[in-house]
Design an enzyme around this catalytic site. Structure first.
Site, PDB file in Angstrom:
ATOM      1  CE  LYS A 180      41.928  34.366  33.701  1.00  0.00           C
ATOM      2  NZ  LYS A 180      42.272  35.303  32.585  1.00  0.00           N
ATOM      3  CD  GLU A 254      37.899  45.988  42.975  1.00  0.00           C
ATOM      4  OE1 GLU A 254      36.851  46.494  42.493  1.00  0.00           O
ATOM      5  OE2 GLU A 254      38.997  46.057  42.438  1.00  0.00           O
ATOM      6  CB  CYS A 288      36.518  49.267  39.730  1.00  0.00           C
ATOM      7  SG  CYS A 288      37.884  49.216  40.905  1.00  0.00           S
ATOM      8  CD  GLU A 387      32.611  49.301  36.292  1.00  0.00           C
ATOM      9  OE1 GLU A 387      33.426  49.668  37.154  1.00  0.00           O
ATOM     10  OE2 GLU A 387      32.367  48.100  36.046  1.00  0.00           O
TER      11      GLU A 387
END
Length: 481
Positions: A180, A254, A288, A387
């Site tokens: 996806k 992750e 990331c 983040e």
């Protein structure tokens, strides 16, 4: 508004192009022009059902899981060749849909998946699927067999690279996959689908169905899926864990990061600057493992802030298709506003913006953010804890190595970090004290030949290296003989 330039009306299911079950559409917006550049169907439950059924048939009733490693490796090489034929189109498509500058997509985003396929094909010679072992009751055989059907959910910032982090080891292991893509970057996935068809990957082995959050949730909860491999935010990872718990699916996650780059007091600043800047500006800051926290010795704080600010201000922000551009736009308006919100929040809370902090001059259209340095940041501020996902560097001062480690580890994340010092023994001692899955020394790099994964709320499981293949296998004990 101009007509979309890339329109698809189908999904790739069971080795063929399949009509969608509904009329729902995903419009792809260029982050540099804010115009619609593509349109694809959005998968609904019936489309996911069809994709999972195709993957299930390929796993349960075809010879794919029973091929030798060498036979599956040959298919990986064929897929690498097919992607190589489309590498230029892949680079320009990724630049168009998510804003990564063309110099980066041509050298990283587009060729890396091809390199990864060839790496895993070559790895086939060293993967052991059978082991003999003597136990208390006699001789046994341990067989490593594929997990089954994998639901692979990938984000927009590395749409094919991060997909291949899952696909390549999963296919080598003998799994089948429902992929996806993210709704922000589905266009490149169609080039992958074309490559799968050109490589004659058997029907149902890989199925591609773009969709949003609800599509992903339906895939996670689908009883026909044996494992979910996900890259994305920590918040989304928590939701996936909860949904996967219903039938105890295997997971590899992750997730987010808040990586720290520690400059030690003996750092060679001129040598370190390229790694510092790349560590926070790579892919427009949308990675990331961005080294978005720069930890500096208080005794050299002023010198380092000035040098880093000058280096960041020298980065060229502009049209991602311009070869001279080093930083392009962020993927969406919401992302630009979020990043600038962090900067304004830090400024209001006493930090100093030494460079950047707003929209670049002359770029009134597109979701651009200036390369930004925020100095005098405290560890309790949001910009140091959350983040940010943009070209924003927070500078935190420390006194002594112990405090540097304490600040580096003062986070819920544990994905990546870095230590900069010419003393490699000291660098390794510091690296071993940092709680993170990867600690670079004097650089910023991710090497897919090595295991990549997070600690704590950055997730679990590994992508890259032979460890990734292991995550798609499970042990079966047969005996005694």
């Amino acid at each position: 508004m101009p007509e979309p330039t890339y329109v698809r009306d189908d999904f790739f299911i069971d080795g063929r192009w399949a009509a969608p079950s509904t009329g729902a559409r995903i419009e792809v917006i260029s982050p540099s022009t804010e115009q619609v550049i593509g349109s694809v169907p959005e998968a609904g439950p019936a489309d996911i059902d069809a994709a999972v059924a195709a993957a299930r048939r390929a796993f349960d009733h075809s010879d794919w899981p029973w091929l030798t490693l060498a036979e599956r490796a040959a298919k990986l090489r064929a897929l690498a060749d097919a992607l190589s034929d489309r590498v230029d189109a892949l680079a320009t498509t990724i630049t168009g849909e998510m804003g990564s500058v063309i110099s980066y997509t041509r050298t990283g985003q587009a060729p890396a998946p091809i390199m990864m396929l060839r790496y895993y094909a070559d790895l086939a010679d060293s993967v052991a699927l059978r082991e003999s072992r003597t136990g208390l009751m006699g001789d046994w055989t341990i067989h490593k067999q594929p997990v089954g059907v994998v639901g692979a959910i990938v984000p927009w910032n590395g749409p094919i690279f991060l997909a291949m982090y899952k696909l390549a080891p999963a296919l080598l292991a003998g799994c089948t996959v429902v992929l996806k893509p993210a709704p922000e970057s589905p266009l490149s996935a169609y080039l992958l689908a074309e490559s799968l068809a050109a490589a004659d990957i058997p029907p149902g082995v890989v199925n591609i169905v773009p969709g949003g959050r609800e599509t992903g949730r339906y895939l996670v909860r689908h009883p026909g899926v044996d494992k979910i491999a996900f890259t994305g935010s920590t918040a989304a990872g928590r939701a996936i864990m909860a949904d996967a718990a219903t039938d105890l699916k295997r997971l590899s996650l992750e997730l987010g990061g808040k990586s720290a780059a520690i400059l030690l007091d003996d750092v060679d600043l001129d040598a370190a600057l390229p790694g510092i800047v790349f560590g926070v500006c790579q892919n427009n800051g949308q990675i990331c493992v961005s080294n978005s926290r720069l930890l500096v010795p208080r005794s050299r704080e002023k010198e380092i802030v000035e040098a880093v600010s000058a280096a960041m201000s020298g980065q060229i922000v502009g049209d991602p298709f311009d070869e001279k551009s080093e930083i392009g736009p962020l993927v969406a308006e919401r992302q630009r506003d979020r990043v600038l919100g962090f900067v304004e929040g830090a400024r209001a809370d006493g930090a100093t913006v030494t460079v950047g902090g707003g929209r670049p001059d002359g770029l009134d259209r597109g979701w651009y953010v200036q390369p930004t340095v925020v100095a005098g940041v405290r560890r309790d501020q949001a910009i140091a804890r959350d983040e940010v996902f943009g070209p924003v560097l927070s500078v935190l001062a420390y006194d002594g190595d112990d405090e540097a480690i304490d600040i580096a580890n003062d986070t819920v994340y544990g994905l990546g970090s870095a230590v900069f010092t010419p003393d490699l023994d000291r660098a390794e001692r510091m690296a071993l004290r940092v709680r993170a899955g990867t600690v670079n020394i004097n650089t910023h790099i991710t090497d897919f030949h090595l295991p990549f994964g997070g600690w704590r709320q950055s997730g679990f499981g590994h992508e890259g290296g032979p460890e990734a293949v292991e995550s798609y296998l499970q042990a079966k004990v047969v005996g005694p003989y």
